[in-house]
Design a protein around this motif. Sequence first.
Motif, PDB file in Angstrom:
ATOM      1  N   ARG A   1       0.844  -1.186   0.000  1.00 25.56           N
ATOM      2  CA  ARG A   1       0.000   0.000   0.000  1.00 25.56           C
ATOM      3  C   ARG A   1       0.885   1.243   0.000  1.00 25.56           C
ATOM      4  O   ARG A   1       2.093   1.156   0.206  1.00 25.56           O
ATOM      5  CB  ARG A   1      -0.929   0.021   1.220  1.00 25.56           C
ATOM      6  N   VAL A   2       0.278   2.396  -0.240  1.00 28.56           N
ATOM      7  CA  VAL A   2       1.031   3.653  -0.193  1.00 28.56           C
ATOM      8  C   VAL A   2       1.358   3.958   1.269  1.00 28.56           C
ATOM      9  O   VAL A   2       0.468   4.046   2.124  1.00 28.56           O
ATOM     10  CB  VAL A   2       0.224   4.812  -0.800  1.00 28.56           C
ATOM     11  N   LYS A   3       2.642   4.091   1.566  1.00 29.26           N
ATOM     12  CA  LYS A   3       3.077   4.400   2.932  1.00 29.26           C
ATOM     13  C   LYS A   3       4.549   4.781   2.927  1.00 29.26           C
ATOM     14  O   LYS A   3       5.278   4.520   1.966  1.00 29.26           O
ATOM     15  CB  LYS A   3       2.870   3.197   3.857  1.00 29.26           C
ATOM     16  N   LEU A   4       4.969   5.394   4.015  1.00 28.08           N
ATOM     17  CA  LEU A   4       6.390   5.665   4.243  1.00 28.08           C
ATOM     18  C   LEU A   4       6.858   4.782   5.382  1.00 28.08           C
ATOM     19  O   LEU A   4       6.272   4.790   6.468  1.00 28.08           O
ATOM     20  CB  LEU A   4       6.622   7.131   4.599  1.00 28.08           C
ATOM     21  N   HIS A   5       7.894   3.999   5.136  1.00 26.66           N
ATOM     22  CA  HIS A   5       8.549   3.244   6.212  1.00 26.66           C
ATOM     23  C   HIS A   5       9.773   4.053   6.618  1.00 26.66           C
ATOM     24  O   HIS A   5      10.659   4.313   5.803  1.00 26.66           O
ATOM     25  CB  HIS A   5       8.963   1.853   5.754  1.00 26.66           C
ATOM     26  N   PHE A   6       9.816   4.463   7.891  1.00 26.48           N
ATOM     27  CA  PHE A   6      10.867   5.358   8.381  1.00 26.48           C
ATOM     28  C   PHE A   6      11.649   4.684   9.502  1.00 26.48           C
ATOM     29  O   PHE A   6      11.064   4.145  10.441  1.00 26.48           O
ATOM     30  CB  PHE A   6      10.243   6.656   8.891  1.00 26.48           C
ATOM     31  N   GLU A   7      12.969   4.699   9.371  1.00 22.29           N
ATOM     32  CA  GLU A   7      13.830   4.120  10.399  1.00 22.29           C
ATOM     33  C   GLU A   7      14.862   5.143  10.869  1.00 22.29           C
ATOM     34  O   GLU A   7      15.291   6.009  10.099  1.00 22.29           O
ATOM     35  CB  GLU A   7      14.595   2.899   9.855  1.00 22.29           C
ATOM     36  N   ILE A   8      15.272   4.996  12.121  1.00 21.33           N
ATOM     37  CA  ILE A   8      16.448   5.692  12.645  1.00 21.33           C
ATOM     38  C   ILE A   8      17.400   4.612  13.140  1.00 21.33           C
ATOM     39  O   ILE A   8      16.983   3.697  13.868  1.00 21.33           O
ATOM     40  CB  ILE A   8      16.102   6.665  13.784  1.00 21.33           C
ATOM     41  N   ARG A   9      18.643   4.703  12.731  1.00 20.17           N
ATOM     42  CA  ARG A   9      19.655   3.734  13.165  1.00 20.17           C
ATOM     43  C   ARG A   9      20.758   4.454  13.925  1.00 20.17           C
ATOM     44  O   ARG A   9      21.261   5.481  13.484  1.00 20.17           O
ATOM     45  CB  ARG A   9      20.228   2.975  11.968  1.00 20.17           C
ATOM     46  N   GLN A  10      21.131   3.876  15.060  1.00 15.55           N
ATOM     47  CA  GLN A  10      22.200   4.433  15.899  1.00 15.55           C
ATOM     48  C   GLN A  10      23.314   3.411  15.992  1.00 15.55           C
ATOM     49  O   GLN A  10      23.086   2.274  16.382  1.00 15.55           O
ATOM     50  CB  GLN A  10      21.651   4.762  17.290  1.00 15.55           C
ATOM     51  N   GLN A  11      24.514   3.809  15.582  1.00 18.51           N
ATOM     52  CA  GLN A  11      25.636   2.880  15.500  1.00 18.51           C
ATOM     53  C   GLN A  11      25.257   1.677  14.628  1.00 18.51           C
ATOM     54  O   GLN A  11      25.677   0.558  14.882  1.00 18.51           O
ATOM     55  CB  GLN A  11      26.067   2.407  16.891  1.00 18.51           C
ATOM     56  N   GLY A  12      24.427   1.914  13.609  1.00 18.93           N
ATOM     57  CA  GLY A  12      24.035   0.869  12.685  1.00 18.93           C
ATOM     58  C   GLY A  12      22.871   0.010  13.142  1.00 18.93           C
ATOM     59  O   GLY A  12      22.348  -0.783  12.366  1.00 18.93           O
ATOM     60  N   LYS A  13      22.408   0.167  14.382  1.00 17.65           N
ATOM     61  CA  LYS A  13      21.335  -0.658  14.915  1.00 17.65           C
ATOM     62  C   LYS A  13      20.015   0.102  14.894  1.00 17.65           C
ATOM     63  O   LYS A  13      19.952   1.261  15.293  1.00 17.65           O
ATOM     64  CB  LYS A  13      21.651  -1.099  16.353  1.00 17.65           C
ATOM     65  N   PRO A  14      18.919  -0.539  14.451  1.00 16.89           N
ATOM     66  CA  PRO A  14      17.611   0.124  14.460  1.00 16.89           C
ATOM     67  C   PRO A  14      17.187   0.489  15.881  1.00 16.89           C
ATOM     68  O   PRO A  14      17.315  -0.322  16.804  1.00 16.89           O
ATOM     69  CB  PRO A  14      16.671  -0.930  13.859  1.00 16.89           C
ATOM     70  N   VAL A  15      16.698   1.715  16.061  1.00 20.55           N
ATOM     71  CA  VAL A  15      16.207   2.174  17.361  1.00 20.55           C
ATOM     72  C   VAL A  15      14.797   2.733  17.169  1.00 20.55           C
ATOM     73  O   VAL A  15      14.383   3.041  16.049  1.00 20.55           O
ATOM     74  CB  VAL A  15      17.135   3.237  17.977  1.00 20.55           C
ATOM     75  N   ASP A  16      14.067   2.878  18.252  1.00 23.94           N
ATOM     76  CA  ASP A  16      12.691   3.360  18.197  1.00 23.94           C
ATOM     77  C   ASP A  16      12.667   4.838  17.812  1.00 23.94           C
ATOM     78  O   ASP A  16      13.136   5.689  18.578  1.00 23.94           O
ATOM     79  CB  ASP A  16      12.038   3.160  19.563  1.00 23.94           C
ATOM     80  N   PRO A  17      12.123   5.187  16.630  1.00 22.40           N
ATOM     81  CA  PRO A  17      12.094   6.593  16.215  1.00 22.40           C
ATOM     82  C   PRO A  17      11.328   7.494  17.178  1.00 22.40           C
ATOM     83  O   PRO A  17      11.603   8.696  17.260  1.00 22.40           O
ATOM     84  CB  PRO A  17      11.395   6.535  14.843  1.00 22.40           C
ATOM     85  N   SER A  18      10.348   6.931  17.909  1.00 17.04           N
ATOM     86  CA  SER A  18       9.555   7.755  18.817  1.00 17.04           C
ATOM     87  C   SER A  18      10.395   8.364  19.936  1.00 17.04           C
ATOM     88  O   SER A  18       9.985   9.342  20.560  1.00 17.04           O
ATOM     89  CB  SER A  18       8.414   6.926  19.415  1.00 17.04           C
ATOM     90  N   LYS A  19      11.568   7.802  20.180  1.00 21.43           N
ATOM     91  CA  LYS A  19      12.448   8.350  21.210  1.00 21.43           C
ATOM     92  C   LYS A  19      13.197   9.582  20.710  1.00 21.43           C
ATOM     93  O   LYS A  19      13.838  10.284  21.489  1.00 21.43           O
ATOM     94  CB  LYS A  19      13.437   7.284  21.684  1.00 21.43           C
ATOM     95  N   PHE A  20      13.151   9.811  19.402  1.00 21.25           N
ATOM     96  CA  PHE A  20      13.839  10.945  18.817  1.00 21.25           C
ATOM     97  C   PHE A  20      12.868  12.005  18.279  1.00 21.25           C
ATOM     98  O   PHE A  20      13.138  13.194  18.348  1.00 21.25           O
ATOM     99  CB  PHE A  20      14.745  10.478  17.665  1.00 21.25           C
ATOM    100  N   LEU A  21      11.739  11.548  17.717  1.00 19.10           N
ATOM    101  CA  LEU A  21      10.801  12.455  17.088  1.00 19.10           C
ATOM    102  C   LEU A  21       9.964  13.197  18.141  1.00 19.10           C
ATOM    103  O   LEU A  21       9.679  12.653  19.216  1.00 19.10           O
ATOM    104  CB  LEU A  21       9.877  11.678  16.157  1.00 19.10           C
ATOM    105  N   PRO A  22       9.534  14.426  17.823  1.00 16.61           N
ATOM    106  CA  PRO A  22       8.700  15.177  18.761  1.00 16.61           C
ATOM    107  C   PRO A  22       7.291  14.576  18.828  1.00 16.61           C
ATOM    108  O   PRO A  22       6.844  13.879  17.911  1.00 16.61           O
ATOM    109  CB  PRO A  22       8.668  16.582  18.159  1.00 16.61           C
ATOM    110  N   ASN A  23       6.599  14.858  19.920  1.00 16.21           N
ATOM    111  CA  ASN A  23       5.217  14.408  20.043  1.00 16.21           C
ATOM    112  C   ASN A  23       4.341  15.181  19.052  1.00 16.21           C
ATOM    113  O   ASN A  23       4.616  16.320  18.720  1.00 16.21           O
ATOM    114  CB  ASN A  23       4.709  14.645  21.463  1.00 16.21           C
ATOM    115  N   ARG A  24       3.299  14.513  18.601  1.00 20.08           N
ATOM    116  CA  ARG A  24       2.362  15.214  17.702  1.00 20.08           C
ATOM    117  C   ARG A  24       0.939  14.724  17.914  1.00 20.08           C
ATOM    118  O   ARG A  24       0.725  13.735  18.580  1.00 20.08           O
ATOM    119  CB  ARG A  24       2.788  14.999  16.231  1.00 20.08           C
TER     120      ARG A  24
END
Length: 305
Positions: A282-305
């Motif tokens: 389906r139409v969507k954006l899959h967004f990842e944040i990686r720290q030292q190459g390891k996937p981490v929870d983006p919600s810990k970095f992104l602002p609340n909305r």
Amino acid sequence: MIKKSNILLCSITLAALLSGCGTTGVQAPVVERHPSSSSAAASDPRDRDPAYYTVKRGDTLLRIALEHGQNYRDLVVWNDLSNPNDIKVDQVLRVLPPTGDTGGAQTSAIVMPPVTEVKPAAPVVPKKSGPRGEKRAYSDATLAELRADGGNGDVKPAPAPAATVAAAPAAAAAAPAASAPGDEKISWMWPSEGKVIGTFDEGKNKGVDIAGKAGQQVVAAGAGKVMYAGSGIRGYGNLVIVKHSNSLLSAYAHNRSILVKEGQNVNKGQAIAEMGDSDADRVKLHFEIRQQGKPVDPSKFLPNR
């Protein structure tokens, strides 16, 4: 009487011989062998020095680079590799910069000049219908191979100017906990508007999924440098990877079209792609944040909305 004495003497002699055999003081030496600590350390350079990594079966230079938060081009230089596609099992590679070398892809403390808002005239790129077997798994090594072959694979990025800036959706900065110096200074924002339809689940979902409409703008979640832009990684479709510092990068997958090129500096909120359904259901954006190459929870970095 003499016969009995001879029998008794023979018995005593035989008993002495048997006793001597059973109590011999000479024993076969037993050597307890312990594995050499130096050889054990050498078997896995990461145990000895985190600056080195031993190549395993199935590794690619691109995969190794991503897992250690590095640019594969730096690994090529640090290890004097003539062919980035030719690495061997058990080969030891340097994955951290040599002393005094911060790596050519360092992007911390990026200062971007003011930009003017320009509306891109990006033609629609049809959804790729080629066989999935031509794509490879997401890894640092795969990324290195793709970039060595010319970078973008089958995707032709839309001719959008580098200064294109999106209307920023909720650009409030977050202050995530970060371990590397400078990471806490990175200002983050959501990469696109829309409902979150998939949350981070380590082992199942390496990022978050955001629903939207085809052609909807996808923006850089933070300032950085485009590390990869192409469609050669299986399961991600048209993919953009942005490096924000020596330890943090973000990935934007399933785009309809890509608006940036590898090596390009981007601002936080700058349009980098258009949302689509490439290699997705389906139409969507899959967004990842990686720290030292390891996937981490983006919600810990992104602002609340």
